[in-house]
Scaffold this motif. Structure first.
Motif, PDB file in Angstrom:
ATOM      1  N   UNK A 165      50.657  21.644 101.030  1.00  0.00           N
ATOM      2  CA  UNK A 165      49.967  20.784 100.045  1.00  0.00           C
ATOM      3  C   UNK A 165      50.228  21.404  98.557  1.00  0.00           C
ATOM      4  N   UNK A 166      50.370  22.709  98.579  1.00  0.00           N
ATOM      5  CA  UNK A 166      50.562  23.095  97.201  1.00  0.00           C
ATOM      6  C   UNK A 166      52.080  22.967  96.806  1.00  0.00           C
ATOM      7  N   UNK A 167      52.929  22.742  97.920  1.00  0.00           N
ATOM      8  CA  UNK A 167      54.208  22.313  97.359  1.00  0.00           C
ATOM      9  C   UNK A 167      54.444  20.907  96.870  1.00  0.00           C
ATOM     10  N   UNK A 168      53.872  20.119  97.571  1.00  0.00           N
ATOM     11  CA  UNK A 168      54.079  18.678  97.319  1.00  0.00           C
ATOM     12  C   UNK A 168      53.119  18.106  96.217  1.00  0.00           C
ATOM     13  N   UNK A 169      51.813  18.508  96.483  1.00  0.00           N
ATOM     14  CA  UNK A 169      50.604  17.939  95.403  1.00  0.00           C
ATOM     15  C   UNK A 169      49.978  18.790  94.373  1.00  0.00           C
ATOM     16  N   UNK A 170      50.668  20.169  94.591  1.00  0.00           N
ATOM     17  CA  UNK A 170      50.065  21.318  93.636  1.00  0.00           C
ATOM     18  C   UNK A 170      48.814  21.510  93.813  1.00  0.00           C
ATOM     19  N   UNK A 171      48.199  21.521  94.954  1.00  0.00           N
ATOM     20  CA  UNK A 171      46.819  22.170  95.269  1.00  0.00           C
ATOM     21  C   UNK A 171      46.778  23.653  95.917  1.00  0.00           C
ATOM     22  N   UNK A 172      45.903  24.160  95.330  1.00  0.00           N
ATOM     23  CA  UNK A 172      45.801  25.615  95.649  1.00  0.00           C
ATOM     24  C   UNK A 172      45.774  26.048  97.174  1.00  0.00           C
ATOM     25  N   UNK A 173      46.221  27.220  97.479  1.00  0.00           N
ATOM     26  CA  UNK A 173      46.474  27.490  98.603  1.00  0.00           C
ATOM     27  C   UNK A 173      45.188  27.603  99.653  1.00  0.00           C
ATOM     28  N   UNK A 174      44.142  28.177  99.019  1.00  0.00           N
ATOM     29  CA  UNK A 174      43.062  28.182  99.848  1.00  0.00           C
ATOM     30  C   UNK A 174      42.331  26.719 100.117  1.00  0.00           C
ATOM     31  N   UNK A 175      42.509  25.928  99.143  1.00  0.00           N
ATOM     32  CA  UNK A 175      42.199  24.324  99.643  1.00  0.00           C
ATOM     33  C   UNK A 175      42.984  23.913 100.592  1.00  0.00           C
ATOM     34  N   UNK A 176      44.406  24.094 100.532  1.00  0.00           N
ATOM     35  CA  UNK A 176      45.461  23.622 101.188  1.00  0.00           C
ATOM     36  C   UNK A 176      45.135  24.064 102.690  1.00  0.00           C
ATOM     37  N   UNK A 177      44.842  25.352 102.691  1.00  0.00           N
ATOM     38  CA  UNK A 177      44.577  25.917 104.193  1.00  0.00           C
ATOM     39  C   UNK A 177      43.251  25.212 104.752  1.00  0.00           C
ATOM     40  N   UNK A 178      42.446  25.110 104.136  1.00  0.00           N
ATOM     41  CA  UNK A 178      41.226  24.198 104.587  1.00  0.00           C
ATOM     42  C   UNK A 178      41.519  22.962 105.143  1.00  0.00           C
ATOM     43  N   UNK A 179      42.461  22.134 104.180  1.00  0.00           N
ATOM     44  CA  UNK A 179      42.817  20.896 104.603  1.00  0.00           C
ATOM     45  C   UNK A 179      43.607  20.857 105.905  1.00  0.00           C
ATOM     46  N   UNK A 180      44.312  21.688 106.122  1.00  0.00           N
ATOM     47  CA  UNK A 180      45.149  22.116 107.326  1.00  0.00           C
ATOM     48  C   UNK A 180      44.474  22.171 108.644  1.00  0.00           C
ATOM     49  N   UNK A 181      43.319  23.099 108.313  1.00  0.00           N
ATOM     50  CA  UNK A 181      42.413  23.232 109.320  1.00  0.00           C
ATOM     51  C   UNK A 181      41.609  22.082 109.689  1.00  0.00           C
ATOM     52  N   UNK A 182      41.024  21.406 108.703  1.00  0.00           N
ATOM     53  CA  UNK A 182      40.178  20.294 109.061  1.00  0.00           C
ATOM     54  C   UNK A 182      41.136  18.824 109.679  1.00  0.00           C
ATOM     55  N   UNK A 183      42.372  18.816 109.221  1.00  0.00           N
ATOM     56  CA  UNK A 183      42.850  17.715 109.623  1.00  0.00           C
ATOM     57  C   UNK A 183      44.008  17.991 110.648  1.00  0.00           C
ATOM     58  N   UNK A 184      43.947  19.176 111.120  1.00  0.00           N
ATOM     59  CA  UNK A 184      45.066  19.582 112.261  1.00  0.00           C
ATOM     60  C   UNK A 184      45.286  18.500 113.264  1.00  0.00           C
TER      61      UNK A 184
END
Length: 490
Positions: A165-184
């Motif tokens: 998400x940091x690459x596509x939507x400019x969201x910081x890595x920590x929040x993007x990592x949480x997103x990936x964990x929650x939406x796996x």
């Protein structure tokens, strides 16, 4: 009296191929005329008035392998090459359809079993991370992906939502990592549904391979240009390229839309849990793009369903188009309401809502009568019931919710209502095996009793302070069963 093989051989007029006797691999014999009839050759070639085969044509339906009428053993002769190839392709297509339907049922089952998530308040990282410039660049990048897909009349590339998400939507890595964990789980299901959508049809593959071979053969003669070789190759094939999508691909797209609706709700939760206002805009952009992509894909496959004469799928896709349009506008309006709007601004938002509602309904119903007449000559009771169940009833519920939403936009203490789809998702998250869990306080505020559904203690309603619950498996007399939730739970 029945003639013997010897009679056929002695009496045959070999000036006509119909009288030639064929020896099958099983040991039995047939005349060419009989074998042609068994193989259904008239479905593959045109005949002139003298009964001579002239040119290839497209068979109108699936065929089965020709078999010996005496022993039922399949017979294979070069004369019926097109018949055997069509049979093989049809079997491959049927196998693909069966496998795809099984995969889609498994994806739907796992999607229904997913539970809602609860997010803590998130730290946004360095203050300088979220900027208006970063947001605008992300917006341009993802909108380009949507426009490209829509113009090409294909479904949206899910890599927009599955890459970092940091690459596509400019969201910081920590929040993007949480997103990936929650939406796996959701992302995995989305990829599986997309894999079904992208499966190539054996019928289209067979046509492409035959066309390429004939085209190369025409070019090898050196007698024509590429344009002429294309025409001759198509004429030799005798059939147009199979068009449209199979039903499993359309159903997979509908599943993908459901998954993206869920991902959009999670993105909205991330936005609510984010403190930085510009950071919220990045998460809002993700939710907006997810919902917009479902609107575009629903509109795309609606045409595919009509082209492939899939009536039930057409109605279901029209329903999902309307739902996606409502969810997309509701998200847009909710982000606007985070700003301080004047009464005029709210009125403009209501006007936008009504215009979007009318436009979505018009597209969902676009040429509905023409589509139905194109898909079947008459509308019997069964077909009318399908239309009622798959489009009309769901559409009426969505429009009712949308109208209620539009009216609430004018309220200064606006609270976004919970949609029926979200209520169903909430009910599924509890996993109750029976009804009798949902109640309201004396003032109509809903609450739930878990376990067996029987009240074992009293408490106070968090909204108004009224007594809720009860004792000895009985709720307080002033409380009522939440009929809306109970009806949805049945």
């Amino acid at each position: 009296m029945q003639r013997t093989i010897e009679d056929l051989v002695n009496e045959a007029d070999y000036s006509s191929t119909d009288n030639i006797v064929l020896a099958l691999h099983c040991g039995h014999m047939l005349t060419v005329e009989s074998a042609d009839g068994i193989a259904g050759l008239s479905s593959f070639y045109e005949q002139d008035k003298n009964g001579n085969w002239t040119r290839p044509v497209a068979p109108s339906e699936s065929v089965s392998a020709p078999r010996c009428p005496s022993c039922r053993a399949p017979f294979s002769l070069n004369r019926y090459g097109r018949v055997f190839k069509k049979t093989d392709v049809d079997l491959s297509e049927q196998s693909l359809v069966g496998t795809s339907n099984s995969r889609l049922m498994d994806i739907q089952r796992r999607l229904d079993a997913l539970k809602d998530i609860q997010l803590p308040k998130m730290e946004d990282g360095p203050k300088e991370f979220y900027t208006d410039s970063r947001y605008e660049k992300s917006k341009i990048r993802v909108n380009h992906g949507l426009v490209t897909a829509f113009e090409a009349k294909r479904t949206v590339d899910i890599s927009l939502f599955t890459e970092k998400l940091w690459k596509t939507f400019g969201i910081n890595n920590k929040a993007a990592t949480l997103w990936e964990r929650q939406t796996g789980s959701e992302i995995k299901l989305l990829r599986e549904a997309n894999a079904v959508i992208k499966q190539s049809s054996p019928q289209q593959n067979a046509w492409d391979a035959s066309y390429a071979k004939l085209f190369r053969a025409e070019m090898a003669t050196g007698k024509c240009r590429p344009e002429g070789a294309q025409v001759l190759a198509r004429r030799s094939l005798g059939t147009p390229r199979p068009s449209g999508k199979q039903q499993y691909a359309i159903q997979a797209t509908l599943l993908s839309i459901q998954i993206r609706h869920r991902l959009a709700r999670i993105a909205q939760q991330f936005s609510e849990a984010t403190k930085d206002e510009v950071g919220k805009r990045h998460w809002d952009l993700l939710a907006s793009i997810l919902l917009t992509s479902t609107v575009m894909d629903a509109e795309t496959v609606k045409g595919d369903a009509c082209e492939a004469v899939l009536r039930r799928s057409y109605y279901a896709v029209s329903h999902y188009y309307l739902l996606s349009a409502f969810l997309s506008f509701r998200h847009y309006a909710s982000t606007k309401l985070r700003q301080t709007l004047s009464s005029e601004g709210r009125q403009n938002l209501v006007s936008d809502s009504r215009a979007a509602m009318d436009r979505a309904l018009a597209i969902a119903q676009e040429s509905m009568e023409d589509r139905r007449s194109a898909m079947h000559s008459s509308v019997g009771e069964g077909k009318a019931a399908e239309f009622q169940a798959l489009f009309l009833v769901p559409a009426e519920k969505i429009m009712e919710e949308w109208k209620e939403f539009s009216e609430r936009l004018l309220s200064t203490d606006f609270i976004q209502p919970v949609s029926e789809a979200e209520k169903l998702q909430l009910i599924k998250s509890f996993g109750f095996s029976h009804r009798g869990h949902f109640f309201t306080c004396p003032n109509g505020h809903p609450y739930v009793i878990t376990e067996c559904g029987g009240a074992m203690q009293q408490s106070a309603c968090p909204e108004c302070g009224a007594t809720i619950g009860g004792n000895d498996h009985r709720v307080d007399r002033a409380n009522r069963v939440d009929e809306t939730m109970e009806n949805l739970a049945q």
